[in-house]
Design a protein around this motif. Structure first.
Motif, PDB file in Angstrom:
ATOM      1  N   MET A  84       0.687  -1.216  -0.050  1.00  0.00           N
ATOM      2  CA  MET A  84      -0.005  -0.008  -0.014  1.00  0.00           C
ATOM      3  C   MET A  84       0.864   1.294  -0.076  1.00  0.00           C
ATOM      4  N   PRO A  85       1.904   1.453   0.821  1.00  0.00           N
ATOM      5  CA  PRO A  85       2.732   2.574   0.854  1.00  0.00           C
ATOM      6  C   PRO A  85       3.362   2.806  -0.542  1.00  0.00           C
ATOM      7  N   PHE A  86       3.874   1.760  -1.152  1.00  0.00           N
ATOM      8  CA  PHE A  86       4.520   1.789  -2.475  1.00  0.00           C
ATOM      9  C   PHE A  86       3.384   2.196  -3.530  1.00  0.00           C
ATOM     10  N   PHE A  87       2.015   1.823  -3.445  1.00  0.00           N
ATOM     11  CA  PHE A  87       1.233   2.334  -4.105  1.00  0.00           C
ATOM     12  C   PHE A  87       1.148   3.706  -3.921  1.00  0.00           C
ATOM     13  N   GLN A  88       0.950   4.395  -2.953  1.00  0.00           N
ATOM     14  CA  GLN A  88       0.745   5.676  -2.674  1.00  0.00           C
ATOM     15  C   GLN A  88       1.885   6.374  -3.488  1.00  0.00           C
ATOM     16  N   VAL A  89       3.162   5.996  -3.087  1.00  0.00           N
ATOM     17  CA  VAL A  89       4.312   6.783  -3.871  1.00  0.00           C
ATOM     18  C   VAL A  89       4.014   6.717  -5.329  1.00  0.00           C
ATOM     19  N   ALA A  90       3.630   5.450  -5.978  1.00  0.00           N
ATOM     20  CA  ALA A  90       3.540   5.219  -7.278  1.00  0.00           C
ATOM     21  C   ALA A  90       2.307   6.233  -7.898  1.00  0.00           C
ATOM     22  N   LYS A  91       1.124   6.141  -7.150  1.00  0.00           N
ATOM     23  CA  LYS A  91       0.338   7.430  -7.662  1.00  0.00           C
ATOM     24  C   LYS A  91       0.769   8.916  -7.681  1.00  0.00           C
ATOM     25  N   PHE A  92       1.564   9.220  -6.470  1.00  0.00           N
ATOM     26  CA  PHE A  92       2.146  10.557  -6.649  1.00  0.00           C
ATOM     27  C   PHE A  92       2.919  10.705  -7.926  1.00  0.00           C
ATOM     28  N   LEU A  93       3.740   9.662  -8.153  1.00  0.00           N
ATOM     29  CA  LEU A  93       4.825   9.937  -9.370  1.00  0.00           C
ATOM     30  C   LEU A  93       3.949  10.005 -10.523  1.00  0.00           C
ATOM     31  N   ALA A  94       2.979   9.325 -10.684  1.00  0.00           N
ATOM     32  CA  ALA A  94       2.040   9.234 -11.734  1.00  0.00           C
ATOM     33  C   ALA A  94       1.413  10.573 -12.050  1.00  0.00           C
TER      34      ALA A  94
ATOM     35  N   GLU B  59       9.846  16.625  -3.266  1.00  0.00           N
ATOM     36  CA  GLU B  59      11.311  16.679  -3.121  1.00  0.00           C
ATOM     37  C   GLU B  59      11.837  15.320  -3.790  1.00  0.00           C
ATOM     38  N   PHE B  60      11.307  14.318  -3.386  1.00  0.00           N
ATOM     39  CA  PHE B  60      11.533  12.847  -3.710  1.00  0.00           C
ATOM     40  C   PHE B  60      11.556  12.801  -5.248  1.00  0.00           C
ATOM     41  N   THR B  61      10.301  13.299  -5.825  1.00  0.00           N
ATOM     42  CA  THR B  61      10.121  13.288  -7.279  1.00  0.00           C
ATOM     43  C   THR B  61      11.182  14.223  -7.976  1.00  0.00           C
ATOM     44  N   HIS B  62      11.744  15.079  -7.430  1.00  0.00           N
ATOM     45  CA  HIS B  62      12.625  16.112  -8.194  1.00  0.00           C
ATOM     46  C   HIS B  62      14.007  15.403  -7.973  1.00  0.00           C
ATOM     47  N   PHE B  63      14.174  14.518  -6.940  1.00  0.00           N
ATOM     48  CA  PHE B  63      15.610  13.755  -6.910  1.00  0.00           C
ATOM     49  C   PHE B  63      15.850  12.908  -7.929  1.00  0.00           C
TER      50      PHE B  63
END
Length: 469
Positions: A22-32, A454-458
């Motif tokens: 689920m946390p991986f899914f949350q990060v994935a949605k944000f990046l998308a 910030e993670f996305t920018h990295f």
């Protein structure tokens, strides 16, 4: 997303446990939603368990699910694809099956245009595969920074000074700030039951950290500043908070008929008077300890909702007396015993709920403190739950139930006393106030989105710099 920036293709590959998926899914949605293409890779049953994607992603073609069939391994029950479907002693077989996904996953990556892989602690073989294919990799830890600091640098994880279970029951000497965070003996012994004898969890984590480009953590410096500062020095690579990823009701499964049962019951109780009791999807207590917990709830005299997993105590055997005879009749009206899936976030959000008796899983703690609910901590004796319990106890947002450090046993008296101290006593007022104040950090969506940005920018900037070399 800035239209001048290249859209990346990011593969996401979590460990086969819902607390990871689920946390991986949350990060994935944000990046998308930032315009990057996502390939979310898991097994069919785990993908089916995920919530539906938001409408904007469903129509964008930026998010695809890649289903890999889990290879069969002798000893792994047929159709089991996650830790929640297994007793802890069977989890090593799931790790062996997970490792056999290396070949189909490599084949997928070879035939894709992926730039990055976001991976979990368990896939220790994946950073080197990614490197050979010219991909960058980042390890995303669903554990907090305190747990990761306790784990230590890669060389320590891969075979350092801690060789015996007792070695994990003391605060390591590299922790350079006051801390009480270490395992109890029964916790580390129990956790060894779920490790693959060929490659331990510590070795997996160490190799993964050593070989990946960066390390992302599900937490934030506002909650644990010393641990983040230390972790950067220990790992000697970029350490990136992604925030606490607090769930929303939109992210959780919904069953309005079930929720109505809880709502009607909770509506009849006083504000902040109810204890919600849930020990996660993977914790299995012995029948004796389940009875002690039941008698403790009864002795507390307070209203409660207790979500009880109706799972085998041992393989093939159901615990017919997992709840003491007559218990439900004696607590009728004051206690609601529920032997099914429960809408945890909606229950915790109800104004009648004041405290949460929890197995101390990090996801459950995030849910509770995001709503200001004080914690009664009964560590689940697997993964890092004991470390989380010590941390929350030291932060004074909850109280640990006293347990025998050797065998993990506890008494109904210790359960009742802990509940009373946390929920009712004047001494617990500080704990209750501290937990309520934690909402400022734990449910601060702007703060956590800042870290995700910030993670996305990295990732974007590292891709550009790598290609310019």
């Amino acid at each position: 997303m800035d239209n001048n920036k290249e859209k990346l293709h990011i593969a996401i590959f979590p460990w086969l446990a819902y607390g990871h998926i689920m946390p991986f899914f949350q990060v994935a949605k944000f990046l998308a939603q930032k315009g990057h293409r996502i390939s979310y890779i898991s097994t069919p049953k785990n993908i089916r368990r995920l919530p539906q994607l938001p409408a904007d992603l469903l129509s964008s073609n930026l998010f695809i699910f890649v289903q890999l069939a889990l290879p069969h391994v002798d000893g792994l029950p047929l159709e089991a694809e996650s830790t929640s479907e297994l007793p802890i002693q069977k989890v090593p077989y799931l790790k062996k099956a997970y490792d056999l996904l290396q070949l189909p996953l490599t084949h997928f990556l070879q035939n894709s245009d992926a730039n990055w892989v976001i991976l979990d602690f368990a896939s220790y073989w994946l950073p080197s595969v990614a490197s050979q294919l010219g991909l960058n990799s980042v390890c995303f830890s669903i554990f907090n920074a305190t747990t990761c600091s306790f784990a230590g640098p890669p060389l320590e994880l891969m075979g350092g000074r801690r060789q015996k279970p007792e070695d994990f029951t003391v605060v390591p000497d590299w922790i350079d700030y006051p801390s009480n965070v270490a395992f109890k003996l029964h916790e580390i012994v129990s956790h060894q039951d779920c490790m693959d004898s060929a490659v331990s969890d510590f070795q997996r984590f160490g190799i993964t950290i050593r070989d990946c480009r960066a390390f992302a953590v599900r937490s934030c410096p506002e909650f644990e500043p010393e641990a983040f500062s230390l972790l950067s020095r220990l790992l000697q690579k970029p350490v990136l908070p992604v925030g606490l990823l607090p769930p929303t009701l939109q992210d959780t499964a919904s069953d309005d008929e079930k929720w109505q049962v809880f709502k009607d019951w909770l509506d009849s109780k006083r504000e902040k008077s109810v204890i919600y009791v849930a020990l996660g999807t993977e914790v299995i207590l012995s029948q004796e300890l389940m009875h002690e917990l039941a008698f403790g709830l009864e002795k507390s005299g307070l209203p409660f909702i207790w979500v009880v997993k109706d799972r085998p105590l041992v393989e093939g055997e159901m615990g017919s007396h997992i709840i003491p005879n007559g218990f439900e009749d004696r607590v009728s009206g004051r206690g609601l015993v529920w032997k099914d899936w429960a809408p945890q976030l909606r229950i915790l959000a109800h104004s009648s709920v004041g405290g949460f008796l929890t197995h101390s899983g990090w996801s459950s703690v995030i849910e509770a403190l995001g709503l200001g609910r004080v914690l009664i901590l009964l560590s689940g004796a697997s993964s890092d739950t004991g470390l989380v319990a010590r941390l929350m106890h030291s932060k004074r947002v909850g109280l640990e139930i006293e347990r025998n450090e050797q065998d993990g046993s506890f008494t109904s008296e210790s359960v009742a006393e802990s509940i009373w101290r946390v929920m009712v006593s004047p001494e617990g007022q500080t704990l209750r106030a501290n937990a309520w104040a934690m909402r400022e950090v734990f449910c601060n969506i702007d703060l956590h989105n800042k870290y995700l940005n910030e993670f996305t920018h990295f990732i974007e900037s590292e891709t550009a710099s790598t290609r310019s070399i």
